[in-house]
Design a protein around this motif. Structure first.
Motif, PDB file in Angstrom:
ATOM      1  N   ASP A  61       0.764  -1.107   0.122  1.00 43.94           N
ATOM      2  CA  ASP A  61      -0.058  -0.086  -0.093  1.00 43.94           C
ATOM      3  C   ASP A  61       0.623   1.335   0.011  1.00 43.94           C
ATOM      4  N   LEU A  62       2.143   1.219  -0.169  1.00 41.49           N
ATOM      5  CA  LEU A  62       3.006   2.251  -0.184  1.00 41.49           C
ATOM      6  C   LEU A  62       3.546   2.642  -1.468  1.00 41.49           C
ATOM      7  N   GLU A  63       3.633   3.945  -1.923  1.00 44.12           N
ATOM      8  CA  GLU A  63       4.516   4.483  -3.140  1.00 44.12           C
ATOM      9  C   GLU A  63       5.701   4.973  -2.329  1.00 44.12           C
ATOM     10  N   ILE A  64       6.907   4.499  -2.437  1.00 45.03           N
ATOM     11  CA  ILE A  64       8.201   4.972  -2.136  1.00 45.03           C
ATOM     12  C   ILE A  64       8.786   5.874  -3.130  1.00 45.03           C
ATOM     13  N   HIS A  65       8.874   7.248  -2.567  1.00 51.84           N
ATOM     14  CA  HIS A  65       9.450   8.350  -3.282  1.00 51.84           C
ATOM     15  C   HIS A  65      10.980   8.537  -3.220  1.00 51.84           C
ATOM     16  N   ASP A  86      10.910   8.124   2.224  1.00 49.62           N
ATOM     17  CA  ASP A  86       9.888   9.290   1.842  1.00 49.62           C
ATOM     18  C   ASP A  86       8.891   8.358   1.247  1.00 49.62           C
ATOM     19  N   GLN A  87       7.701   8.329   1.832  1.00 47.30           N
ATOM     20  CA  GLN A  87       6.608   7.375   1.400  1.00 47.30           C
ATOM     21  C   GLN A  87       5.253   7.906   1.442  1.00 47.30           C
ATOM     22  N   THR A  88       4.306   7.301   0.437  1.00 51.04           N
ATOM     23  CA  THR A  88       3.004   7.848   0.516  1.00 51.04           C
ATOM     24  C   THR A  88       1.781   6.530   0.719  1.00 51.04           C
ATOM     25  N   ALA A  96       4.648  10.587   4.400  1.00 53.12           N
ATOM     26  CA  ALA A  96       5.247  10.868   5.711  1.00 53.12           C
ATOM     27  C   ALA A  96       6.777  10.263   5.358  1.00 53.12           C
ATOM     28  N   GLU A  97       7.614  10.243   6.324  1.00 52.81           N
ATOM     29  CA  GLU A  97       8.918   9.690   6.402  1.00 52.81           C
ATOM     30  C   GLU A  97       8.980   8.554   7.438  1.00 52.81           C
ATOM     31  N   ALA A  98       9.552   7.535   7.305  1.00 53.08           N
ATOM     32  CA  ALA A  98       9.782   6.319   8.152  1.00 53.08           C
ATOM     33  C   ALA A  98      11.081   5.926   8.059  1.00 53.08           C
TER      34      ALA A  98
END
Length: 126
Positions: A61-65, A86-88, A96-98
């Protein structure tokens, strides 16, 4: 291959976005412990196929930028790498950042163990 060389190559591969290169430094029987991914339990996930399946599940479910990689920080037969993503989250659109810290153990010139800790920054006041 010495620990320092494994660590350097592993980090360089991640910085270049070359997961294929990073995987060549991992023992197929890798053991991974990530309590934040298993409801706080210290469950061991064993073997690259199961670890890769878990990674796909966690990032579906994540888009990693972008990914920032810090390290390696080497000591003895282990090294630490800090990854900041940096992901959505696609379902909510929340960006957000994780950050995670991975402690790797090297034996026989390959990474044989990964212990993962996550850092979640506090929520900003509204």
């Amino acid at each position: 291959m010495p620990v320092e060389e494994v660590a350097r190559r592993y980090v360089e591969a991640h910085r270049a976005g070359r997961m294929d290169r990073a995987l060549t430094l991992i023992d197929p029987g890798l053991v991974r412990i990530a309590p934040a991914e298993t409801s706080g339990e210290r469950v061991e996930v064993r073997g690259l196929p199961d670890i890769m399946a878990n990674a796909e599940r966690l990032t579906a479910d994540l888009e990693i930028h972008a990914v920032t990689v810090d390290g390696p920080f080497v000591g003895g037969d282990r090294f630490v790498v800090r990854f900041t993503f940096d992901q959505t989250h696609r379902p909510t659109g929340r960006r957000a950042e994780a950050t995670k810290l991975s402690l790797y153990t090297v034996a026989g010139g390959a990474i044989v163990r990964e212990e993962v800790s996550y850092f979640d920054p506090p929520a900003e006041p509204r």
